[in-house]
Motif scaffolding. Structure first.
Motif, PDB file in Angstrom:
ATOM      1  N   THR B 153       0.837  -1.207   0.000  1.00 51.06           N
ATOM      2  CA  THR B 153       0.000   0.000   0.000  1.00 51.06           C
ATOM      3  C   THR B 153       0.872   1.258   0.000  1.00 51.06           C
ATOM      4  O   THR B 153       0.620   2.208  -0.754  1.00 51.06           O
ATOM      5  N   ALA B 154       1.895   1.231   0.835  1.00 53.56           N
ATOM      6  CA  ALA B 154       2.788   2.397   0.901  1.00 53.56           C
ATOM      7  C   ALA B 154       3.465   2.646  -0.452  1.00 53.56           C
ATOM      8  O   ALA B 154       3.558   3.785  -0.921  1.00 53.56           O
ATOM      9  N   LEU B 155       3.923   1.581  -1.089  1.00 56.86           N
ATOM     10  CA  LEU B 155       4.597   1.723  -2.389  1.00 56.86           C
ATOM     11  C   LEU B 155       3.608   2.199  -3.452  1.00 56.86           C
ATOM     12  O   LEU B 155       3.937   3.002  -4.322  1.00 56.86           O
ATOM     13  N   ARG B 156       2.362   1.708  -3.351  1.00 60.12           N
ATOM     14  CA  ARG B 156       1.326   2.078  -4.307  1.00 60.12           C
ATOM     15  C   ARG B 156       1.072   3.579  -4.262  1.00 60.12           C
ATOM     16  O   ARG B 156       0.797   4.201  -5.277  1.00 60.12           O
ATOM     17  N   ASN B 157       1.181   4.170  -3.088  1.00 57.57           N
ATOM     18  CA  ASN B 157       0.824   5.575  -2.929  1.00 57.57           C
ATOM     19  C   ASN B 157       1.991   6.539  -3.138  1.00 57.57           C
ATOM     20  O   ASN B 157       1.823   7.741  -3.011  1.00 57.57           O
ATOM     21  N   LEU B 158       3.167   6.001  -3.423  1.00 58.19           N
ATOM     22  CA  LEU B 158       4.315   6.870  -3.691  1.00 58.19           C
ATOM     23  C   LEU B 158       4.032   7.698  -4.921  1.00 58.19           C
ATOM     24  O   LEU B 158       3.635   7.169  -5.953  1.00 58.19           O
ATOM     25  N   LYS B 159       4.248   8.982  -4.829  1.00 59.39           N
ATOM     26  CA  LYS B 159       3.965   9.824  -5.997  1.00 59.39           C
ATOM     27  C   LYS B 159       5.250  10.126  -6.764  1.00 59.39           C
ATOM     28  O   LYS B 159       5.276  10.259  -7.959  1.00 59.39           O
ATOM     29  N   ASP B 160       6.303  10.182  -6.040  1.00 59.33           N
ATOM     30  CA  ASP B 160       7.552  10.694  -6.609  1.00 59.33           C
ATOM     31  C   ASP B 160       8.136   9.740  -7.635  1.00 59.33           C
ATOM     32  O   ASP B 160       7.713   8.612  -7.791  1.00 59.33           O
ATOM     33  N   ASN B 161       9.131  10.217  -8.230  1.00 59.21           N
ATOM     34  CA  ASN B 161       9.747   9.705  -9.412  1.00 59.21           C
ATOM     35  C   ASN B 161      11.088   9.095  -8.951  1.00 59.21           C
ATOM     36  O   ASN B 161      12.098   9.766  -8.921  1.00 59.21           O
TER      37      ASN B 161
END
Lengths: 446, 446
Positions: B153-161
């Motif tokens: 879930t945490a990885l899914r919500n990462l926005k950055d590049n």
């Protein structure tokens, strides 16, 4: 490898005490690459004893040079050898299998799991140095109509030991490559999204007969983790991963460097262990060829023996003038060969480069002419200084142009431009230098 | 890059018609690396026009050589330049920012997002060529007490590049590195498993002051996708990824190859675009140094002018004998320099290698002696043949030993062994060869 250093002493102490069990315990805790390194540095006897008991011995093998792999596995009983081979990644498996004595191959072949024998039959047929010969068949495929949750479940249940899980190839029922999706995209897309909607359709790939260097350069160009390898009908046959590409780039650089030193490259060998005879063979060919190159200089000299006899001071400056042409020429050739190898320069750039090189050569030639004419005036007179200045300028310019052109000419003749080694260019420039020098001298001093 | 070839004609046609909108549409469909390549090949005027309208122009920049990046971004209005810089990965951002004119730096700095300025202050302080100077701060961290579902879930919500999502670093509240977990492990572990139980605790890392070459070799040794870079308190500062490692391996090889050709390496420059003056400067230094090397040969000759005057035939064979010593020596030096560079050979191996080399040199020397004595007999007499055979054997053996030892000596003196270039070795071996040849001749012929 700092973590490894800390363990080395412990390992050496245990080795000395022949304490194999404790040794195994320590080694098992290391990273696979380090296990291979530690193993490679052991005395032969313990090496096999430890290797045969390592849990991940198949993977450890993959990190060792082929001759060492071979030396270890031929000591295994056949049944164990089959287990070890079956657990290796397909590309490393094939390299090792091909290196086995053929009697052993025959013995092992029927016992290998079907996947391995299929793979073997398919992959062993590709020419050394092509994409086919280095690709691995341990890739993951999914079908295009799964959603992301289904994809994650499918990946979760994979048992096999894949080269990468980070790029997943999407194929139809005939194994035609339709697209590629990264694990990152699978994780970050909406769980209900369908693979087909998210995947990249226009996949960058290489063909199975492409040169391995092209594959490595393509991977490096795109910064990809893996590149799919296709047959001419667009079917997925295998992948080549970034770590293989790094090995190829390094191996090709070594090859170019050795060629630049006029040494025939030897494959997968360390200079510590290569047989004396093969070191000899890889060097003697060019040395003898270059003797004939030097003979050109000799005939140049023979042609002007009169002027030498009358002005023995000319011999004093011979090595200096002739050497400078050779040095400038090998600089030019080195620049050119490397630029061609990295793709920085193509054949079509030749005219532009020759113009730039001429300008650089003129500056170099004038600098050198100035330096050498002072020496000439000190040791001879103003006429000797003039001869030296004129010859030096001509020799350096000619040397640069020869050095710059030779790699292009070899390239046009479909030969490796890296064969324009420093010694070869030097020999040619030397001969040119002798003629220019003695011709200028004969015009001005006689 | 086969997919690219297909589009090139279309792009060239559109360029000719000045049809920028249609051009943009075609280019946007290409892979980022290809967008950069297409852009790099355009005429300057259109280049900027297309670049300034590309959607992913920040990423496209990262695939271009620094001088080209610079040429493009300084044409942007300041506000747009800020956007472009903010969207770049930190390692590429810093390289570009450092290259901007300082007036522009001052102008842009206050407008950059805080993350970028923080990163800049921190990273800009590392010495060129160290791990710190090439690392990126776009890595992902998680805390050790999450379970796999929470991690996903945490990885899914990462926005950055981020540079990589495939290795996730586990840190405590003070940013000390506790472990590493791969996305593969996260996907394949039980959803309720806790990171701490699954992660690798003994993480292979490099220190921020380590040489970039060590970082690249460590990555290559372990086949890792990324390597964490720590400060001396074990805090995570950044990562270096496999694609950077590949660039380093290639750049270091180029440096070694240029050194081997007696050229001072120039950084981040193509020989197509490097200023003539810097090409000149990088070459003239060694050329002049090597003149003094050749003078050694000249003084050798001056010392034996009598014997030359009495036996002018000796001059005929001078280039051949002397050249063979130089060639054999540069072969030995090439082998040794490359083996030291790839880590195949260490200083401690010197004695063993010298023994092997002596044996190879003896074989080479005898072969060459045989060849040259035939020539001597044809052109001179049996005494000349004898002089040539004896000198050739001695010259080749001495050449090999000099070529093999010089890189080791430079290494001990803490100089780069790659400076034992073919031309340097050749000059030294040439002088040795002159002396050996004329000494043997004076003993046998006078």
């Amino acid at each position: 490898m700092p973590q490894l250093q800390a363990r080395i002493h412990q390992i050496q102490a245990l080795l000395k005490d022949q304490h194999i069990e404790a040794l195994l315990e320590v080694i098992e805790q290391l990273n696979i690459a380090d296990q291979a390194k530690v193993l490679a540095d052991m005395p032969e006897k313990q090496q096999f004893e430890v290797f045969s008991q390592l849990q991940q011995r198949s993977l450890v093998l993959e990190f060792m040079p082929l001759p060492q792999q071979l030396a270890l596995v031929i000591q295994l009983p056949t049944s164990e050898l089959v287990h070890v081979l079956d657990a290796m990644h397909s590309d490393d498996f094939i390299d090792l299998f091909k290196a086995l004595p053929s009697a052993l191959q025959q013995q092992v072949l029927p016992q290998l799991s079907t996947v391995s024998t299929d793979v073997l039959a398919q992959l062993a047929s590709y020419v050394e140095g092509t994409a086919g010969s280095i690709m691995s068949s341990n890739y993951v495929t999914l079908s295009p109509d799964l959603n992301m949750n289904e994809a994650i479940t499918a990946l979760r249940n994979l048992k096999d030991n894949h080269d990468t899980l980070y790029l997943i190839y999407i194929v139809d029922e005939h194994h035609h490559l339709l697209g590629v999706i990264s694990l990152r995209e699978i994780i970050q897309a909406h769980p209900d999204a369908i693979i087909q909607e998210v995947m990249t359709h226009d996949v960058v790939s290489a063909e199975v007969n492409n040169d391995q260097e092209i594959v490595a350069r393509t991977l490096a160009h795109y910064d990809f983790i893996a590149l799919p390898i296709l047959d001419d009908a667009g079917r997925l046959l295998g992948i080549v991963t970034y770590d293989d590409a790094m090995d190829i780039v390094e191996a090709e650089s070594t090859e170019d460097i050795l060629r630049a030193g006029a040494i025939a490259p030897f494959e997968k060998q360390s200079i510590k262990t290569a047989p004396i005879l093969s070191l000899y063979k890889n060097r003697v060919f060019w040395l003898v060829i270059l003797v004939f190159g030097s003979l050109l200089s000799s005939f140049g000299i023979a042609n002007y023996e009169d002027i030498i006899e009358q002005n023995i001071v000319l011999v004093f400056f011979l090595p200096l003038l002739v050497g400078s042409g050779g040095n400038a020429g090998s600089q030019s050739a080195t620049l050119m060969v490397r630029a061609l190898a990295t793709g920085d320069v193509q054949l079509k750039d030749w005219f532009k480069l020759i113009a730039r090189e001429s300008l650089v050569a003129l500056c170099l030639g004038l600098t050198m002419a100035f330096a050498v004419s002072i020496l000439g005036y000190i040791r001879g007179d103003h006429m000797v200084a003039l001869v030296l200045a004129i010859s030096m300028t001509g020799i350096v310019i000619l040397g640069c142009l020869i050095g710059m052109s030779l790699p292009f000419i070899l390239n046009r003749l479909k030969l490796d431009p890296a064969s324009a080694s420093a010694p070869l260019v030097t020999s040619i420039c030397d001969a040119t230098g002798v003629v220019v020098y003695l011709f200028v001298a004969s015009q001005l001093l006689l």
